[in-house]
Design an enzyme around this catalytic site. Structure first.
Site, PDB file in Angstrom:
ATOM      1  N   GLU A  79      39.271  43.049  27.429  1.00 55.89           N
ATOM      2  CA  GLU A  79      39.817  44.347  27.861  1.00 55.89           C
ATOM      3  C   GLU A  79      41.338  44.289  27.883  1.00 55.89           C
ATOM      4  O   GLU A  79      41.917  43.403  28.528  1.00 55.89           O
ATOM      5  CB  GLU A  79      39.267  44.683  29.257  1.00 55.89           C
ATOM      6  CG  GLU A  79      39.647  46.069  29.736  1.00 55.89           C
ATOM      7  CD  GLU A  79      39.085  46.395  31.124  1.00 55.89           C
ATOM      8  OE1 GLU A  79      38.173  45.691  31.593  1.00 55.89           O
ATOM      9  OE2 GLU A  79      39.582  47.354  31.724  1.00 55.89           O
ATOM     10  N   LYS A 263      36.130  45.903  41.143  1.00 55.54           N
ATOM     11  CA  LYS A 263      36.045  45.627  39.701  1.00 55.54           C
ATOM     12  C   LYS A 263      37.427  45.197  39.203  1.00 55.54           C
ATOM     13  O   LYS A 263      37.549  44.291  38.380  1.00 55.54           O
ATOM     14  CB  LYS A 263      35.543  46.875  38.957  1.00 55.54           C
ATOM     15  CG  LYS A 263      35.107  46.634  37.517  1.00 55.54           C
ATOM     16  CD  LYS A 263      36.235  46.693  36.492  1.00 55.54           C
ATOM     17  CE  LYS A 263      35.736  46.473  35.074  1.00 55.54           C
ATOM     18  NZ  LYS A 263      36.831  46.519  34.082  1.00 55.54           N
ATOM     19  N   ASP A 279      31.164  29.653  35.996  1.00 55.14           N
ATOM     20  CA  ASP A 279      30.051  30.597  35.927  1.00 55.14           C
ATOM     21  C   ASP A 279      30.451  31.923  36.583  1.00 55.14           C
ATOM     22  O   ASP A 279      30.370  32.077  37.801  1.00 55.14           O
ATOM     23  CB  ASP A 279      28.842  29.964  36.646  1.00 55.14           C
ATOM     24  CG  ASP A 279      27.582  30.800  36.554  1.00 55.14           C
ATOM     25  OD1 ASP A 279      27.686  32.022  36.328  1.00 55.14           O
ATOM     26  OD2 ASP A 279      26.493  30.242  36.727  1.00 55.14           O
ATOM     27  N   HIS A 376      47.781  51.302  29.624  1.00 59.17           N
ATOM     28  CA  HIS A 376      46.536  50.868  29.006  1.00 59.17           C
ATOM     29  C   HIS A 376      46.479  51.315  27.547  1.00 59.17           C
ATOM     30  O   HIS A 376      46.148  50.531  26.662  1.00 59.17           O
ATOM     31  CB  HIS A 376      45.370  51.464  29.798  1.00 59.17           C
ATOM     32  CG  HIS A 376      44.038  50.926  29.411  1.00 59.17           C
ATOM     33  ND1 HIS A 376      43.554  49.738  29.898  1.00 59.17           N
ATOM     34  CD2 HIS A 376      43.100  51.397  28.552  1.00 59.17           C
ATOM     35  CE1 HIS A 376      42.371  49.506  29.367  1.00 59.17           C
ATOM     36  NE2 HIS A 376      42.073  50.499  28.551  1.00 59.17           N
TER      37      HIS A 376
END
Ligand code: NAD
Length: 422
Positions: A79, A263, A279, A376
């Protein structure tokens, strides 16, 4: 080593790699591992039914100071904006000394579930009376003890479930520098027959818990209001600071916002996990379960301190290792660990927490001021150009035109490709 590298993002890829290699003292094979991402034979050994590999960008975030030491942070993520945001958050924190971290200790929990127990509360008592025997049996397996760790304590609970009461025994295991899942699972399986005897029930599940709330990592930093001023808006640093606190309060009051707030934190944390072979599913599971302990809320907190600075902190379970898993067996993960240059799993957990906080700080700063889309879309423009069919030698030019026109859209990119390839 200095993690401040002005203009790093503007260099070509080869120069960036060479700079990191030079600053971190990487040997040629480590550099090759960073560039290639391992080979298909390795992939075939790591998983099942392998038919190939998928490449993720491996980047390095700059500007981090963690507990007084500069650190370059490897991040693997597809991303756009995530690495830029982490570097920007770290730069904001750097002005006032960077991040301070601490870790509650490398304790993981293993669970042994006993069902069909006649008197669960009496059975729990018998397990607690025999906790030394359970602990000794867990440590008889020989895992971790030689590294100074092992099973430290045994607890037992009666859990009310939709199918009735169950007795759940917890092993509290010092996993030292490992993530610890395999080590803990070995122990839970070994003590299962004893737990069955003690409870008089039937033991079913024997596996670690990813709600690693005995392995919490914390990070803190502060930012002067003047450092939150931004050219692209007319908001003062104080206003940006206060809006960041309001944004945190929004997440504290509303789980719809908290999910997105967290997030943002995990964008940074997962990217470091992927780069270092840790992990990330385990870390994700632990983080969200911890965020939900009193009703789902934000993992970080933003306040104004007595000096008027923005005070930022984060606390989350951090089940990461510097040994074991793919951290040791994947050459790219090992090279990423060399870039990080941390001594222990606790130190690594502190860096993870700092990156999560930096990421969160930078995205909240952008959200309350110019918004996240401008930055972005600028970073995303090359993807848009490539998806619109721009040949390799025109991707940069098409992307630059899209950004200059402030029109980063697929339709405009297709028009530009057509125009430039006529
Ligand atoms: P591991 O078994 O590969 O490595 C741990 C071992 O490393 C220890 O048992 C010890 O023998 C050795 N070791 C050497 N030096 C050490 C040190 N300084 N400190 C501690 N141990 C040292 O891996 P692990 O950490 O036990 O388990 C991690 C792996 O388990 C990950 O790949 C993870 O994906 C996987 N896993 C996760 C889950 C889960 O999260 N629910 C379940 C099963 C497996």
């Amino acid at each position: 080593m200095d993690s401040r590298i002005p203009g790093f993002y503007d260099e070509d890829r080869e120069t960036r790699t060479a700079t990191v290699a030079e600053r971190c003292g990487l040997a040629d094979d480590a550099v090759e591992a960073l560039e290639t991402g391992g080979d298909v034979e390795l992939a075939d050994r790591l998983s099942e039914n392998v038919v190939g590999r998928i490449g993720y960008p491996l980047s390095v975030a700059t500007n981090f100071v963690v507990d007084g030491a500069d650190v370059l942070v490897p991040m693997a993520i597809e991303e756009s904006s995530v690495v830029a945001a982490a570097s920007h958050g770290a730069k904001l924190a750097r002005e006032a000394g960077g991040f301070e971290t601490d870790v509650s200790g490398p304790y993981m929990l293993g669970q042994i579930q006993a069902v069909d127990v006649a008197d669960p509360h009496a059975a729990r008592g018998r397990v607690l009376d025999a906790r030394e025997d359970v602990r000794a049996l867990a440590n008889d397996q020989g895992v971790l003890v030689s590294h100074g760790g092992g099973c430290d304590d045994v607890t037992a609970r009666v859990v009310d479930t939709p199918t009735g009461e169950q007795v759940v025994v917890h092993l509290v295991v010092d996993v030292c520098d490992a993530m610890g899942a395999n080590a803990v699972n070995t122990m839970t399986e070994a003590v299962a027959p004893l737990v069955e005897d003690l409870t008089g029930g039937e033991v079913s599940l024997r596996v670690l818990s990813n709600l690693a709330d005995r392995r919490l990592a914390r990070a803190r930093c502060r930012v002067a209001p003047a450092d939150l001023d931004h050219d692209e808006t007319d908001r003062s640093g104080e206003q940006v600071r206060d809006h960041i606190v309001d944004a945190w309060a929004f997440a504290a009051g509303d789980p719809y916002r908290a999910a997105t707030h967290n997030k943002g934190v995990m964008n940074g944390v997962d990217a470091v996990a992927l780069a270092t072979g840790n992990d990330w599913r385990a870390i994700e599971a632990g983080a969200h379960a911890y965020a939900a302990r009193d009703g789902y809320g934000p993992l970080s907190t933003f306040e104004v301190d007595a000096d008027g600075y923005l005070s930022c902190s984060i606390e989350l379970p951090m089940q990461v290792g510097t040994v074991g898993g793919t951290t040791s067996s994947h050459p790219t993960a090992s090279a990423a660990m060399e870039v990080l240059d941390v001594e222990s799993a606790d130190d690594l957990a502190g860096v993870f927490a700092a990156v999560g906080l930096a990421e969160n700080l930078a995205s909240l700063r952008a959200l309350v001021s110019e918004g996240i889309q401008t930055g972005h879309m600028k970073l995303h423009a090359k993807n848009v150009a490539a998806q619109a069919g721009a040949p390799d030698d025109l991707v940069d030019e098409v992307a630059a035109r899209l950004v200059a026109e402030e029109d980063v859209r697929a339709g405009r990119a297709r028009d530009l490709v057509e125009e430039l390839t006529e």
